[in-house]
Design a protein around this motif. Sequence first.
Motif, short mmCIF file in Angstrom:
data_model
loop_
_atom_site.label_atom_id
_atom_site.label_comp_id
_atom_site.label_asym_id
_atom_site.label_seq_id
_atom_site.Cartn_x
_atom_site.Cartn_y
_atom_site.Cartn_z
N MET A 641 -1.72 -54.53 4.11
CA MET A 641 -0.40 -54.87 4.61
C MET A 641 -0.19 -54.37 6.03
O MET A 641 0.51 -55.00 6.83
N LEU A 642 -0.79 -53.24 6.39
CA LEU A 642 -0.74 -52.79 7.78
C LEU A 642 -1.50 -53.76 8.69
O LEU A 642 -1.09 -54.03 9.82
N ASP A 643 -2.60 -54.29 8.18
CA ASP A 643 -3.33 -55.30 8.95
C ASP A 643 -2.47 -56.55 9.16
O ASP A 643 -2.47 -57.15 10.23
N ILE A 644 -1.75 -56.95 8.10
CA ILE A 644 -0.87 -58.11 8.22
C ILE A 644 0.23 -57.84 9.24
O ILE A 644 0.56 -58.70 10.07
N ALA A 645 0.80 -56.63 9.19
CA ALA A 645 1.85 -56.27 10.16
C ALA A 645 1.31 -56.31 11.58
O ALA A 645 1.96 -56.81 12.51
N ARG A 646 0.10 -55.78 11.78
CA ARG A 646 -0.53 -55.81 13.09
C ARG A 646 -0.76 -57.24 13.55
O ARG A 646 -0.49 -57.61 14.70
N PHE A 647 -1.21 -58.08 12.62
CA PHE A 647 -1.44 -59.49 12.93
C PHE A 647 -0.15 -60.18 13.34
O PHE A 647 -0.09 -60.92 14.33
N LEU A 648 0.93 -59.94 12.59
CA LEU A 648 2.21 -60.57 12.89
C LEU A 648 2.77 -60.10 14.23
O LEU A 648 3.45 -60.86 14.94
N ASP A 649 2.51 -58.84 14.59
CA ASP A 649 2.97 -58.34 15.88
C ASP A 649 2.50 -59.23 17.02
O ASP A 649 3.23 -59.47 17.99
N GLY A 650 1.27 -59.71 16.90
CA GLY A 650 0.73 -60.55 17.95
C GLY A 650 1.03 -62.02 17.77
O GLY A 650 1.25 -62.74 18.75
N ALA A 651 1.02 -62.49 16.53
CA ALA A 651 1.14 -63.93 16.28
C ALA A 651 2.59 -64.40 16.15
O ALA A 651 2.91 -65.53 16.52
N LEU A 652 3.49 -63.55 15.67
CA LEU A 652 4.88 -63.94 15.47
C LEU A 652 5.78 -62.74 15.79
O LEU A 652 6.36 -62.13 14.90
N PRO A 653 5.87 -62.37 17.07
CA PRO A 653 6.68 -61.20 17.43
C PRO A 653 8.14 -61.42 17.07
O PRO A 653 8.63 -62.55 17.01
#
Length: 666
Positions: A641-653
Amino acid sequence: MCLMLVVAQPVHAQFFSDRVRLDTERERDDMLLRLVAAPAHEHVYMSPDGETLASVESSGIDRSRLRLSELGDGGSVHLLDLSNLSVNWLEWAGDDWILLSVSMPWEAAPGASRRAAAYAEMLSHLGMIMVVNRKQPGGAYMLFDGMLGSVGGISYILPDEPDHVLMPVPGRNATNFGRVNLRTGESESIARGNETTVNWITSGQEPVVRIDHSRYGRHFRVFTRAPGRRGWARATNIRYRDIYGARPDFEWVGAGDNASEIIVRARPDGQEFFGIHRYSLSDGSFLGSVAVRDDFDIAYGLTDPVSGRYIGYAYIDDVVRFVFTDEAQQADYERLRSHFDPSLSVEPVSFSEERWLARVSGSQEPGLYVTFDIETGEVREERRLNPTLSRSATSPVRTITYTARDGVEIEAYLTEPPGGLHPTTPILIYPHGGPELRDWRRFDPVAQFLSMLGYAVIQPNFRGSAGYGREFAERGYREWGEAMQTDLHDALANLAEQGMGDPDRTCIIGYSYGGYAALMGALQDPERFQCAVAGAAPTDLRQLMREMRDVGGDVYAYWTEQLGDYRDDREAINAVSPVNLAENLRIPLFMFHGGEDPIVPVSHSENLADEFDDAGVSYELLVVDDMGHDWGSANNQRLIMLDIARFLDGALPLESSGTQGAASGQ
């Protein structure tokens, strides 16, 4: 835990050597730790006399202990160290005896193949049986000489013999049915099973249902026989999709009025809803309905653990609700419910003449166990599953309904971010797995975490979901990538019409079937979404059908209804298989998969990754070697879930950049 990351070139996101970033995201990590914390208590049950509460509580990393608490003011507490044992199930065998199915780490259990272990463990049937007496908890011992095998729980408690039960008895070549002396561990065989038998069910004291797993461990076979007969007749197969969350299509819920019948939860041919029915052991026919609703499927039946009699049922609308056959019990249940907010599920767990034990849970409550005094009406909290998490730290969930483009009514659950919903709030659409499962107002740590980051999270019960009857479920047949997918798009359109969230800043995220839907959102309609996250997704539906064909029987027939015929519908199945659409990827995509997934093999994600490589498009794939077809341990879930959060930070700020290209990372 072993993690393997594959990032295709060109790389569009940060490499995972900095994957957790605790130095700058400590608050986020702390919040997530509390959300996905392993339950402080599991397997919570009250003794039949209502005097003692048994539970398995965490006592540190990979350590647990059995806790026996005398109910009432000033009751004594006994603790039994379970070392590194994992508890699969716990049952009371009368007022004094407790049975636990326990497993050791696999490296400490020689002779158990990892494949067989993974299958049996997820069914909570593989383990050794530990016997504990509540009056002498220090004298616990392993039943059946600690033999490891696929063994079900207690079949029948002998009321006139408090030290004996009827239950499965593991042997070297078969799991038989026998009468077991809990004080001495001796057993007397009553009926013989075979090497695939996992459980027995009785009518009174006679075994009338036998459950075997298939040769390759992919589904259950249910056999029945009338009392006095020797031969067994197959009643049904339980599809392996039912292992995760769904109830089986045919489920024993109680003894019948006579020895030649039982009470089952089923949906006979021609009926719209799952209900409770009488079933003949003599000829395998349904003899009549006991309880059927006209609005929702009955989710499961309630059985008195001592008498084995059917006493009521549960169904789900927004929450789990119960209906008892006895009017006085129903009145007691309503009195208990009145103590809690209507948005919470109040689920009776154990009964005695003086008190009930119930589990209370909801979208903002992971779960707490309470006792209810029938005479005084007093409700007392006994165990809280996540004492570190307060209601104020979670986000509210509302129920919404919308109309799909062809007129079908869809129910969905919307988790709001802490700042509320605004026209600029980014939206995550989060379809459930199955697909014949459903969501309701229950605690979902994924939705809660994502909403607390600032996203609105919507979870539609798209057509094909369970719980709403046969017609609604069958509306999803052969609609993978079609109407089931547009139901998700229509949820976003509904939110946009009401000014709840930004329809131009959306991401689709899912697991299992939900992961498939996420991939199809990315590959089939890339202009609609800015990113996608897919966990344990089937990517090649013909490969999935080949796997189901190997299982055969009712399982293959079911999946043929879901997806189409393996040969005749080849073109249609290929057209909605992500593996054939890889060149369409235009948005950031993060995939993750368990390396030991027995339901959707990791090869599905790996094969799609190969297609992405050939197409020259970018993506991320995380393979978690020690994970099956679920999120695995709390630590695994936290890291993913931290990986998903990191991913969303870049893909859907959370803050719009003003252009879709910037929001999507392209």
